[in-house]
Design an enzyme around this catalytic site. Structure first.
Site, mmCIF file in Angstrom:
data_model
loop_
_atom_site.group_PDB
_atom_site.id
_atom_site.type_symbol
_atom_site.label_atom_id
_atom_site.label_comp_id
_atom_site.label_asym_id
_atom_site.label_seq_id
_atom_site.Cartn_x
_atom_site.Cartn_y
_atom_site.Cartn_z
ATOM 1 N N GLU A 246 -4.079 4.859 -0.670
ATOM 2 C CA GLU A 246 -2.733 4.748 0.034
ATOM 3 C C GLU A 246 -2.453 5.662 1.195
ATOM 4 O O GLU A 246 -1.594 5.356 1.893
ATOM 5 C CB GLU A 246 -1.493 4.356 -0.690
ATOM 6 C CG GLU A 246 -1.802 3.035 -1.844
ATOM 7 C CD GLU A 246 -0.970 3.017 -3.022
ATOM 8 O OE1 GLU A 246 -0.214 2.010 -3.114
ATOM 9 O OE2 GLU A 246 -0.999 4.062 -3.658
ATOM 10 N N ARG B 88 0.744 -1.256 -0.062
ATOM 11 C CA ARG B 88 -0.223 0.012 0.077
ATOM 12 C C ARG B 88 0.821 1.420 0.136
ATOM 13 O O ARG B 88 0.725 2.131 0.814
ATOM 14 C CB ARG B 88 -0.695 -0.060 1.038
ATOM 15 C CG ARG B 88 -2.454 0.446 0.965
ATOM 16 C CD ARG B 88 -3.183 0.217 2.137
ATOM 17 N NE ARG B 88 -4.398 0.902 1.422
ATOM 18 C CZ ARG B 88 -5.713 0.395 2.208
ATOM 19 N NH1 ARG B 88 -5.801 -0.589 3.287
ATOM 20 N NH2 ARG B 88 -6.936 1.401 1.721
HETATM 21 N N1 MCN Z 1 -12.350 7.142 -4.399
HETATM 22 C C1 MCN Z 1 -13.280 8.142 -4.294
HETATM 23 N N2 MCN Z 1 -13.112 9.485 -4.475
HETATM 24 C C2 MCN Z 1 -11.718 9.700 -4.616
HETATM 25 C C3 MCN Z 1 -10.801 8.883 -4.586
HETATM 26 C C4 MCN Z 1 -11.164 7.321 -4.691
HETATM 27 O O1 MCN Z 1 -14.285 7.534 -4.084
HETATM 28 N N3 MCN Z 1 -11.587 11.217 -4.663
HETATM 29 C C5 MCN Z 1 -12.533 5.607 -4.440
HETATM 30 C C6 MCN Z 1 -12.497 4.983 -5.815
HETATM 31 O O2 MCN Z 1 -13.493 5.211 -6.543
HETATM 32 C C7 MCN Z 1 -12.055 3.755 -5.260
HETATM 33 C C8 MCN Z 1 -11.448 3.862 -4.067
HETATM 34 O O3 MCN Z 1 -12.004 5.113 -3.526
HETATM 35 O O4 MCN Z 1 -13.290 3.009 -5.209
HETATM 36 C C9 MCN Z 1 -9.779 3.730 -4.084
HETATM 37 O O5 MCN Z 1 -9.580 4.476 -5.114
HETATM 38 P P1 MCN Z 1 -8.113 4.999 -5.527
HETATM 39 O O6 MCN Z 1 -7.480 5.842 -4.556
HETATM 40 O O7 MCN Z 1 -8.301 5.638 -6.979
HETATM 41 O O8 MCN Z 1 -7.106 3.428 -5.678
HETATM 42 P P2 MCN Z 1 -7.187 2.511 -6.545
HETATM 43 O O9 MCN Z 1 -8.650 2.043 -6.874
HETATM 44 O O10 MCN Z 1 -6.506 2.706 -7.792
HETATM 45 O O11 MCN Z 1 -6.900 1.488 -5.434
HETATM 46 C C10 MCN Z 1 -5.331 0.918 -5.425
HETATM 47 C C11 MCN Z 1 -5.030 1.352 -3.851
HETATM 48 C C12 MCN Z 1 -3.824 0.586 -3.455
HETATM 49 S S1 MCN Z 1 -2.771 0.864 -4.578
HETATM 50 C C13 MCN Z 1 -3.663 -0.267 -2.787
HETATM 51 S S2 MCN Z 1 -2.109 -1.008 -2.299
HETATM 52 C C14 MCN Z 1 -4.684 -0.948 -1.801
HETATM 53 C C15 MCN Z 1 -5.910 0.202 -1.830
HETATM 54 O O12 MCN Z 1 -5.926 0.818 -3.090
HETATM 55 N N4 MCN Z 1 -5.067 -1.919 -2.007
HETATM 56 C C16 MCN Z 1 -6.374 -2.366 -1.586
HETATM 57 N N5 MCN Z 1 -6.981 0.060 -1.112
HETATM 58 C C17 MCN Z 1 -7.514 -1.697 -1.034
HETATM 59 N N6 MCN Z 1 -8.519 -1.498 -0.182
HETATM 60 C C18 MCN Z 1 -8.894 -2.950 -0.513
HETATM 61 N N7 MCN Z 1 -9.903 -3.412 0.218
HETATM 62 N N8 MCN Z 1 -7.956 -3.920 -0.781
HETATM 63 C C19 MCN Z 1 -6.816 -3.645 -1.246
HETATM 64 O O13 MCN Z 1 -6.220 -4.547 -1.815
HETATM 65 CU CU1 CUM Z 2 2.724 -0.392 -3.808
HETATM 66 S S1 CUM Z 2 0.938 -1.107 -3.140
HETATM 67 MO MO1 CUM Z 2 -0.546 -0.450 -4.261
HETATM 68 O O1 CUM Z 2 0.392 0.307 -5.365
HETATM 69 O O2 CUM Z 2 -0.833 -1.882 -5.147
#
Ligand code: MCN
Ligand code: CUM
Length: 783
Positions: free
Chosen positions: A737, A367
């Protein structure tokens, strides 16, 4: 009466997760739920040694175990040229070894059998003769000129992998020379493991009729994996289908390709039968990619008023026996150069050296958007060191150095252009929520009574959303992302995206984006992802990039649909498009709002009554190349009490104010922050993987790798500020993250703060009770 947006479930609504009904009823479909006729099971023989020559591998006893079908070793793979594979960082990693093993638990051979139990019995019966070699475990000693080589297969006869630096060395030196105070600190950030609930695994199946290989696998990046599989195996890409079904947590650990996946695919190709491989818990903890393992030396220079003048960091990065980090190709140390943080730092210089040791390949997962955790930990600890040295309140010192709102877009000394921020507002909110001034008064009283209480702050900046394709790629594949939307005649829609979910709730939030942009109810929008045969090409979910990249692509694709729908509306209403406006989720005739068409009307018309010359249908695709990354941030404050009898740290309160720009689903964002905070508490106080002198892993089982439970986790108090990203079509930044990145230094700063009157200036993580108790004893304050 609910307003239109409430019924739609658009942006800003805490829509309940569409995926939860199946998860809560145990109806999710994970890899281990894939069961195919004639399927074989694979188990892996692993090395007990951290470093050894393989003298022989005898499979004869294993082949006698009832149900065992085959044993595959490196020699067999070598014959097919498949015993080595490329890593995402253009290094090489063994699939199965032919002559030596390089870390404890490394894959040595795999056994295929009719069931899981026979495979395990077979693996136990494979006899491997080793000649143990001295392991190289300390990355600093590994750099000594006469150190034995971890990778004799390499042309470069050294354990040094790469050197990377950024910033202006001379200018930074001048800033240090001219400054009034300098604080310096060694900081070790240990190896940790994501410990997702679901371990890694796959099912590989070759259809002999169609010649198509299907691989269900626990991966965060199915398309990139398919391309690399195709390039390495020479199987044409359209004959490979990678499916990432429901995933029980990724957290970065499911980005790399592990040898087990490759062995299962090879076994399926060779035997002609489907092959399933599922890691057990200790294999997962002992052999999969690790995070962190950064040995940092940091120095921060300032003037007597506390205005920061320069930051200098040297780091040794322990990568284990292969550089298998999942960083963008041009960033061997990830985005570590975000280490100037939220501060207006005029000068900085950073150097990182990657080193081989006899440990599993590591370098990203947990993360962290590519080493940002390490960067944030360093700067947030250094700011507190400086505050201590200047005898200044750490909140005040931060306020003095924040980049001001009017300085954005802000170019940092290490080259990033921060998109937007308002750090003081977030800190003010956090201070008010926790009652900062009262806590400081309480601390003075408690200290007088001999009680140990501390307050710790972290005001971090994240950098997520890789990435602008001019600088960001993975093995040459540019880091854009995609969305494809098709609106059906009766006004429901399917959205396919290039990213996917491992628990983040994309099936809900991406539907909300479309609901908002098109005015269709969220319940009528289905989101599909994770299948390379149907989803548009994307780089996958990690580095909190889904919202910044595919989220933007989804909004842009929806806007293309709206554009076409507007022409349909003009046709139906018999007006010019210039007479129309998009208002209240409908196209209305300007000045005559009673004349309107909804998106459902227009969807029907797109298939039944479209004007001559216009293509039928209502769909759009967008491949979105973000112009910049997004820079979410937050202000966290922790209050801790230390038990002088046991050395236990109790996090009494923890306030987290996050800013990820426009929020799509507040409940999901809060859930992301809660989970992230718990994964920040974990390395601060509990989790660590370390190796003894023989190279034996410690923390390789859940007996000694302490994942926090509800018992250890405090009640998180969350809130937010909203500073939209100026370049994202929705103003949204990533958030997945932030909390894991921001939380550890808040906790460490609080513990150090509790002990600062005892001349404690720094503590490495995890701050476990035995470690802390020894320190309390040394200081004469243990009970
Ligand atoms: N979101 C939102 N409004 C925002 C930003 C995000 O509503 N302004 C919501 C998004 O639509 C999404 C969630 O929050 O449903 C996470 O969005 P985002 O920050 O874009 O991240 P990702 O979807 O790309 O998720 C990846 C991130 C990473 S890199 C890790 S590591 C991690 C994390 O997410 N792994 C997870 N959270 C996790 N949560 C769960 N349950 N499981 C994992 O493996
Ligand atoms: Cu380096 S943990 Mo997330 O970026 O899948």
């Amino acid at each position: 009466m609910p307003d239109a947006t409430t019924t739609l479930g658009g942006i800003g609504h805490s829509v309940k997760r569409k995926e939860d009904p199946r998860f809560l009823r145990g109806l999710g479909k994970y890899i281990d739920d894939v069961k195919l006729p004639g399927m074989l099971f694979m188990d892996i023989v692993r090395s007990p040694h951290a470093h050894a020559r393989i003298l022989s591998i005898d499979s004869s006893e294993a082949l006698k175990v009832p149900g065992v079908v085959a044993v595959v070793t490196g020699k067999e793979l070598e014959a097919a040229g498949l015993h080595w594979m490329p890593t995402l960082m253009s290094d090489t990693q063994m699939v199965l070894p032919t002559d030596r093993v390089c870390y404890q638990s490394q894959e040595v051979a795999c056994v295929l059998a009719e069931d899981r139990y026979a495979a395990a019995d077979g693996a136990a019966a494979v006899q491997v003769e080793y000649e143990a070699l001295p392991p190289i475990l300390d990355p600093i000693k590994a750099l000594e000129p006469d150190a034995p080589l971890v990778r004799p297969d390499k042309d470069k006869k050294s354990n040094h992998i790469w050197h990377w630096e950024v910033g202006d060395r001379e200018a930074t030196q001048r800033a240090f020379d001219a400054s009034d105070v300098v604080v310096a600190q060694d900081i070790y950030i240990p190896r940790i493991h994501v410990a997702s609930i679901e371990t890694c695994g796959c099912v590989a199946s070759m259809d002999r009729v169609s010649g198509k290989l299907t691989v269900w696998m626990t991966t965060q990046a199915p398309h990139a994996i398919r391309t690399v599989f195709s390039l390495v195996s020479k199987i044409p890409e359209h004959k490979i289908r990678v499916i990432s079904p429901d995933i029980g947590g990724g957290f970065g650990g499911k980005v790399p390709v592990y040898p087990g996946y490759v062995c299962a695919v090879v076994a399926a190709l060779v035997t002609g039968r489907p092959v399933k491989w599922i890691e057990d818990r200790s294999e997962n903890l002992q052999a999969d990619s690790f995070a962190r393992d950064y040995h940092i030396h940091a120095e921060l220079a300032a003037d007597n008023n506390g205005k920061m003048q320069g930051l200098r960091i040297k780091t040794i990065a322990d990568h284990g026996y292969a550089d298998a980090a999942a960083n963008p190709s041009k960033f061997p140390a990830g985005l570590f150069s975000i280490c100037t943080g939220s501060y207006d730092m005029p000068n900085a210089h950073v150097e990182v050296d990657g080193v081989y040791t006899n440990k599993p390949p590591g370098g990203i997962a947990y993360r962290c958007s590519f080493r940002v955790t390490e960067a944030v930990h360093t700067i947030e600890r250094m700011v507190d060191s400086l505050a201590l040295k200047l005898n200044m309140d750490p909140a005040e010192l931060r306020s003095k150095n924040f980049i001001h709102p009017e300085q954005f877009p802000y170019r940092s000394a290490l080259g990033w252009e921060y998109d937007s921020g308002n750090y003081q507002a977030a800190l003010d909110k956090a201070k008010a929520m926790i009652g900062y001034d009262d806590l400081r008064r309480e601390q003075v009283e408690k200290r007088a009574r001999g009680e140990l209480m501390g307050i710790g702050i972290s005001t971090f900046t994240e950098i997520v959303g890789a990435g602008p394709s001019h600088t960001f790629d993975i093995l040459g594949i540019k880091m854009f992302d995609s969305a494809e939307i098709r609106v059906h005649p009766t006004g429901s829609a399917i959205v396919r995206i290039g990213v996917q979910t491992q628990g983040q709730g994309h099936e809900t939030t991406f539907a909300q984006i479309v609901a908002e942009e098109l005015g269709l109810p969220v319940d009528n929008i289905e989101v599909e992802h994770g299948d390379t045969d149907t989803a548009p090409y994307g780089l996958g979910t990690y580095a909190s990039r889904s919202t910044p990249t595919a989220g933007a692509a989804t909004a842009m694709a929806a806007r293309k649909i709206r554009e076409k729908a507007m022409h349909l509306a003009a046709h139906l209403l018999e007006v010019s498009v210039d007479d129309l406006e998009w208002k209240d989720y409908q196209f209305q005739v300007r000045g005559a709002p009673e004349r309107f068409k909804t998106m459902a009307d227009l969807a029907f018309a797109a298939y039944t009554n479209h004007p001559q010359g216009m293509e039928a249908g209502l769909e759009a695709v967008c491949y979105y190349d973000p112009p910049n990354l997004t820079f979410p941030f937050g202000a966290y404050i922790a209050v801790v009490d230390i038990d002088r009898g046991t050395g236990e740290v109790k996090v009494r309160r923890f306030v987290a104010v996050d800013d990820c720009g426009t929020v799509i689903n507040p409940m999901i964002v809060e859930g992301q922050v809660h989970g992230g905070l718990t994964m920040g508490l974990a390395p601060a106080l509990y989790e660590q993987i370390w190796y003894d002198e023989a190279g034996n892993i410690h923390g390789g089982t859940l007996m000694d790798y302490l994942v926090p439970t509800a018992m250890e986790t405090p009640r998180w108090e969350t809130d937010r500020t909203v500073t939209p990203s100026p370049h994202h079509p929705l103003g949204a930044k990533g958030v997945g993250e932030s909390a894991t990145v921001g939380a550890p230094p808040a906790i460490v700063n609080a513990v150090v703060d509790a002990l600062s009157h005892l001349e404690v200036t720094h503590l490495d993580i995890p701050i476990t009770p035995p470690r802390l108790w020894r320190l309390l004893q040394e200081k004469g304050v243990a009970l």
